[in-house]
Design a protein around this motif. Structure first.
Motif, PDB file in Angstrom:
ATOM      1  N   SER A 245      -5.994   5.886  -1.412  1.00  0.00           N
ATOM      2  CA  SER A 245      -6.020   6.659  -0.163  1.00  0.00           C
ATOM      3  C   SER A 245      -5.445   8.053  -0.379  1.00  0.00           C
TER       4      SER A 245
ATOM      5  N   ALA B 225       0.890   4.423  -2.616  1.00  0.00           N
ATOM      6  CA  ALA B 225       0.623   5.782  -2.154  1.00  0.00           C
ATOM      7  C   ALA B 225       1.746   6.724  -2.599  1.00  0.00           C
TER       8      ALA B 225
ATOM      9  N   ASN C  65     -13.491   2.472  -0.328  1.00  0.00           N
ATOM     10  CA  ASN C  65     -14.361   3.601  -0.650  1.00  0.00           C
ATOM     11  C   ASN C  65     -13.641   4.556  -1.579  1.00  0.00           C
TER      12      ASN C  65
ATOM     13  N   ASN D 278      -8.124  10.024  -2.206  1.00  0.00           N
ATOM     14  CA  ASN D 278      -9.221  10.375  -1.295  1.00  0.00           C
ATOM     15  C   ASN D 278      -8.888  11.600  -0.444  1.00  0.00           C
TER      16      ASN D 278
ATOM     17  N   ARG E 187       0.829  -1.214   0.000  1.00  0.00           N
ATOM     18  CA  ARG E 187       0.000   0.000   0.000  1.00  0.00           C
ATOM     19  C   ARG E 187       0.861   1.261   0.000  1.00  0.00           C
TER      20      ARG E 187
END
Lengths: 335, 335
Positions: free
Chosen positions: B257, B228, B285, B260, B224
């Motif tokens: 992320s 990012a 999301n 977002n 992750r």
């Protein structure tokens, strides 16, 4: 004098087959009275199962096992990664054993695998009984993780589960939340749910708040889907909660996904917190507040105690050590 | 006639120590010319390493190993869960071996563990060389997973990686995206990145689009945090992309992320897709579009072939079988 199964049978007056069933943990065909009778005789006569296996025992092979119940929950992968790192530093290979929380698989890692295969086992048990541990005498040292089998006479590492959920709930209260739900409440073989419920209720009670049974929800396997289903039930209430304390992060992430698809804002309308601090939650939208057990300390303690027992440098009575945890407030409660 | 290390040494004129180094994969002190010389002699004289271990070989023990490189990536946990399920149905216990993509750990699962411990190994290798597999003669059957060691003369299960990233990129193009970045492009021991880059470029080229080098980003460990970091670099460009094809879901979740927390809308400003279909992405999301390898079919094929080799019911030449995959379009591309 070596005590054999037949001696137990003679002493108790039950068949050798029944004694064997008790020793091997096959309780289906053994009534509770007979079971107690046999277990007491085993203690009294000081019967040691698997004496044969003991004679077969060889030199250390440099292999440990970490047996855990759930591959779908990254918490166990993160603890496993830490265990592997610490064990490797100490010259040990670690085999991971995924038990699905099944009794036969947990027994297998304790006694069923080749006797020379493993020097010791770190076991996060979700299915064994206390007798399984007490009767295990393969001389393969065991360290227990998690909230079960207290008093099993082996070293045990865990966090204070009551304090963990108490801290999470206090955090929600400190933000002005008053109608707080819990997800993951249930009867199951692990004591984690009831300990976490205890901390949750303690925090509410201290604040003078009553516990609303409608806000206590079960969490199935504690997976994302279980958290999502519970959150849907909470949103269907006439008066939904203004905060949710989930007893693990996976359920919190499932609940969060339902809130993200709803008209409720997080954390303004409904704040949400989990327990475990899995990486997933740090990248969620919004980032998930959580209670972070110190996984590296859990791993360090578990491997260190296990290796000391294997090497015989630790001979004292078994220890039960609580590893620290800390509150990690993030956007899912702070906004 | 049994050929020994000393015969290879005599034949090639190098020391026994050097021959042993080549056989055991310790190449640090062996030059490439000597290595080739020894390997050719091994083939020519039909040298079989570990003849001793072969004589020690016992009856099947009912234990398989699944060795995988990365505990932090749920893809391997999900494949592992499927492997355990299929193997259990066939009466086998599975030990999971987390190799950290390290050569010594991968070698250990092939040859280093107790010879009687394992009946066979399913290996997702990220560090071994072809010779390690060819020279391995513990008679412990191996099935390879993933994009390395083609031609290793053992059964091999994988997906079509070129087609996977081609399909992902075509999906972004079908939505009208034209300035498409890729995350996970890099030189490493696995061929997955270069195969996925190939499919990515093929899709752009078919559409008549040029490949902009500024939009091809490395992905470190494919975690992750790597996704990012790459996304932050893309957003700092004068002309950021309008879509990103991440070569796995973890990087896509990291990239998501960052988006977002930015002013860019997903998928309107920047659409995003991954590969792997880990559960995490389904609850993100917005929910993450992805390419879903058929993990259950991968597991079924791997266990079935391995067990058939163990039982001797399969004796034909090694097979390389491609498991199917499918496109799963979700909110991160469809909105």
């Amino acid at each position: 004098m070596t005590v054999h199964l037949k001696d137990i049978a003679a002493y108790t007056g039950v068949s050798i087959k029944t004694v064997s069933n008790v020793v091997n943990g096959n309780y289906e065909h053994v009534g509770p009275k007979t079971r107690t009778l046999v277990l007491e005789a085993i203690k009294k006569l000081n019967y040691k199962p698997n004496v044969a296996a003991r004679h077969l025992r060889k030199a250390p092979v440099g292999v440990l096992a970490y047996a855990f119940p759930d591959l779908a929950n990254p918490y166990f992968a993160e603890v496993g990664e830490a265990i592997v790192a610490v064990a490797n530093q100490q010259g040990y290979t670690v085999l991971l054993d995924f038990t699905s929380a099944q009794r036969d698989k947990e027994l297998n890692v304790l006694t069923g695998l080749q006797p020379h295969l493993l020097d010791g086992v770190i076991l996060d048990s979700h299915a064994l009984d206390l007798e399984d541990i007490v009767l295990n005498d393969t001389q393969r040292p065991i360290v227990l993780l998690g909230e079960r089998l207290f008093g099993a006479s082996v070293d045990h590492i865990l966090i204070d589960n009551v304090a963990a959920s108490y801290t999470a709930t206090k955090h929600l209260l400190s933000l002005g939340k008053r109608r707080i739900a819990a997800i993951g409440v249930q009867q199951c073989r692990s004591e984690a749910p009831s300990l976490r419920l205890q901390g949750f209720i303690q925090a509410l009670t201290e604040e003078g708040l009553a516990v609303d049974e409608a806000l206590l929800l079960e969490g199935g396997l504690w997976h994302r889907a279980d958290g999502a289903a519970a959150m849907r039930r909470l949103l269907s209430l006439d008066e939904p909660p203004d905060a949710v304390c989930c007893f693990n992060d996976l359920m919190a992430l499932g609940a969060l996904s339902v809130l993200n698809e709803s008209s409720y804002r997080v954390p303004g309308d409904i704040a949400i917190i989990g327990i475990d601090d899995i990486e997933d939650g740090r990248y969620a939208n919004p980032a998930l507040s959580t209670i972070a057990p110190d996984k590296h300390e859990i791993a360090r303690l578990a491997v260190t105690l296990l290796v000391e027992r294997i090497k015989g440098t630790r001979n004292g009575p078994p220890e039960c050590i609580k590893a620290p945890f800390r509150l990690c407030p993030r956007a899912s409660t702070l906004g």
